[in-house]
Scaffold this active site. Structure first.
Site, PDB file in Angstrom:
ATOM      1  N   HIS A 140       0.850  -1.216  -0.017  1.00 23.56           N
ATOM      2  CA  HIS A 140       0.139  -0.124  -0.043  1.00 23.56           C
ATOM      3  C   HIS A 140       0.908   1.267  -0.075  1.00 23.56           C
ATOM      4  O   HIS A 140       1.869   1.306   0.786  1.00 23.56           O
ATOM      5  CB  HIS A 140      -0.826  -0.187   1.278  1.00 23.56           C
ATOM      6  CG  HIS A 140      -2.015  -1.005   1.143  1.00 23.56           C
ATOM      7  ND1 HIS A 140      -3.322  -0.691   0.905  1.00 23.56           N
ATOM      8  CD2 HIS A 140      -1.699  -2.426   1.234  1.00 23.56           C
ATOM      9  CE1 HIS A 140      -3.895  -1.845   1.001  1.00 23.56           C
ATOM     10  NE2 HIS A 140      -3.156  -2.865   0.982  1.00 23.56           N
ATOM     11  N   HIS A 215      -6.444 -11.217   6.121  1.00 23.10           N
ATOM     12  CA  HIS A 215      -5.076 -12.331   5.624  1.00 23.10           C
ATOM     13  C   HIS A 215      -4.150 -12.155   6.903  1.00 23.10           C
ATOM     14  O   HIS A 215      -3.151 -11.998   6.745  1.00 23.10           O
ATOM     15  CB  HIS A 215      -4.630 -11.877   4.430  1.00 23.10           C
ATOM     16  CG  HIS A 215      -4.225 -10.454   4.183  1.00 23.10           C
ATOM     17  ND1 HIS A 215      -3.470  -9.726   5.039  1.00 23.10           N
ATOM     18  CD2 HIS A 215      -4.384  -9.466   3.207  1.00 23.10           C
ATOM     19  CE1 HIS A 215      -3.269  -8.447   4.534  1.00 23.10           C
ATOM     20  NE2 HIS A 215      -3.830  -8.363   3.531  1.00 23.10           N
ATOM     21  N   ASN A 218      -0.059 -12.283   7.202  1.00 28.60           N
ATOM     22  CA  ASN A 218       0.375 -11.423   6.003  1.00 28.60           C
ATOM     23  C   ASN A 218       0.289  -9.885   6.313  1.00 28.60           C
ATOM     24  O   ASN A 218      -0.420  -9.511   7.015  1.00 28.60           O
ATOM     25  CB  ASN A 218       0.016 -11.746   4.746  1.00 28.60           C
ATOM     26  CG  ASN A 218       0.354 -13.247   4.455  1.00 28.60           C
ATOM     27  OD1 ASN A 218      -0.403 -14.134   4.261  1.00 28.60           O
ATOM     28  ND2 ASN A 218       1.648 -13.610   4.076  1.00 28.60           N
ATOM     29  N   ASP A 272      -7.452 -12.988  -2.272  1.00 28.05           N
ATOM     30  CA  ASP A 272      -6.617 -11.790  -2.191  1.00 28.05           C
ATOM     31  C   ASP A 272      -5.927 -11.675  -3.699  1.00 28.05           C
ATOM     32  O   ASP A 272      -4.906 -11.176  -3.668  1.00 28.05           O
ATOM     33  CB  ASP A 272      -5.607 -11.745  -1.070  1.00 28.05           C
ATOM     34  CG  ASP A 272      -5.036 -10.258  -0.980  1.00 28.05           C
ATOM     35  OD1 ASP A 272      -5.592  -9.145  -1.337  1.00 28.05           O
ATOM     36  OD2 ASP A 272      -4.178 -10.110  -0.301  1.00 28.05           O
TER      37      ASP A 272
END
Length: 391
Positions: A140, A215, A218, A272
């Protein structure tokens, strides 16, 4: 319409009677009704898959700055070939106007297209209210990470037509509890992810209404204190469900095993998947991550840095097969982690699974590969109509 197949849980031959878009009845078939040679040729019937986190598929990216309604419609039809009858397009961290544009495109797709409205069960907003730290932040963009902002969220929610159903955030920010309560009051599921929050902040998020971990394992630091740390805190929170990426690349089997043991039925599978899922192996240029490589084995990594993943390029069929082949779950239990359990978590009618009165969202599959360790979709039925048949 009648469908003869092997029930995914029992392995016994059944006839699924479908009427008016729903399962009218499931009839057991004996030897007299179905000779052995016919029984051995039957596919397996299972509930359609429900994916809470898809960033893109088949070249269609829900985070592309120029995303349009037609792209979303094409993506919906593309995921059908992966057995997905319901999913949550995932919009990640970006400039506010980019997120706004994505929300409008997805909303228009649902308003204009019955298939999109039937398949898109909501929108997952993953960011931009995440940790700014390297590691937890993942891919991100740091420049767009920001504290929780209710006014901004409400603007995006209005643009989506009220379709934002899941928000992933990090509760390390001041004001997180108030933001979580704001979302919960509006029926939005809040998930903890991409976080460096401490145990007290995670407990505060749970008290405010957070119900999920995104998730888990992760979007984390490469090195953590042995204890306490945010992974232990989330595993120990009985109120939190968790999603897991079981593609064989994101988490070691022992981590999956522990998370599944701790969470039980509250452990869910998500793909994902990014836009490169479903494409041929090779090198690609992407808006997030730059130059990446998709290997023949299905692993997606940064070009020049094979040790760094660039997202998931595998859909849920691969995750289910991996859990089953590794002996971490039976095929029926792994399938439920990607279908009826996420549907139940999100209070969807599909939670009823294979039962009279449930939506006729049905996947027909066959075992493939050495020892039958793989899975292949042969056909997909959504609301009583065939939307995919393998050629």
């Amino acid at each position: 319409m009648n469908i003869d197949a092997l029930h995914y849980r029992t392995g016994e031959p059944v006839r699924v009677h479908v009427e008016d878009g729903a399962i009218a009845a499931i009839e057991a078939l004996g030897i007299r009704e179905l000779p052995l040679e016919e029984r051995e040729g039957l596919p397996i019937v299972a509930p359609g898959l429900v994916d809470l986190q898809i960033n893109g598929y088949g070249g269609y990216d829900f985070n592309h700055p120029a995303l349009g309604a037609e792209d979303v419609k094409k993506a919906v039809r593309a995921v059908w070939r992966e057995g997905v009858t319901g999913f949550y397009p995932t919009v990640i961290t970006g400039a506010p106007y980019t997120i706004l544009g994505a929300m409008r495109a997805i909303a228009r797709s649902c308003e204009e297209d019955e298939a999109s409205a039937a398949t898109i069960k909501g929108i997952h907003l993953e960011g931009p209210f995440l940790s700014p730290e390297d590691g937890p932040r993942g891919a991100h963009a740091l420049e767009h990470i920001r504290p929780p902002d209710t006014a901004l969220f409400d603007q995006w929610q209005e643009a989506s037509g009220g379709r934002i159903s899941i928000v992933t955030l990090s509760p390390e920010w001041e004001g997180s509890a108030e933001f979580i309560r704001h979302c919960v009051r509006r029926g939005v599921t809040v998930s903890i992810g991409h976080t460096s929050a401490d145990a007290a902040q995670i407990a505060g998020a749970v008290a405010a209404g957070a119900r999920l971990s995104t998730h888990l394992g992760n979007g984390a630091h490469a090195m953590l204190p042995r204890h306490p740390n945010y992974l232990w805190a989330q595993l120990a929170a009985d109120e939190l469900w968790c999603t897991l990426i079981a593609d064989g690349f994101h988490l070691p089997d022992e981590v999956l095993k522990v998370a599944m043991k701790v969470k039980g039925r509250r452990a869910l599978l998500v793909s994902d998947a990014v836009a490169l899922a479903g494409l041929a192996p090779g090198s690609y240029d992407t808006p997030v991550g730059g130059r990446v490589v998709l290997t023949p084995a299905g692993r997606l990594h940064l070009a020049g840095e094979p040790g760094l993943l660039a997202g998931s390029a595998q859909m849920l069929l691969r995750h289910i097969a991996r859990l089953s082949a590794a002996g971490l779950a039976s095929l029926p239990d792994a399938w439920d982690m990607a279908s009826v359990h996420p549907a139940g978590f999100m209070a969807l009618p599909a939670a009823a699974g294979l039962a009279a009165g449930a939506p006729a969202d049905l996947a027909l599959i066959r075992r493939t590969g050495p020892g039958g360790g793989g899975l292949a979709l042969t056909a997909l039925c959504q609301a009583g109509g065939w939307v995919y048949r393998r050629e």
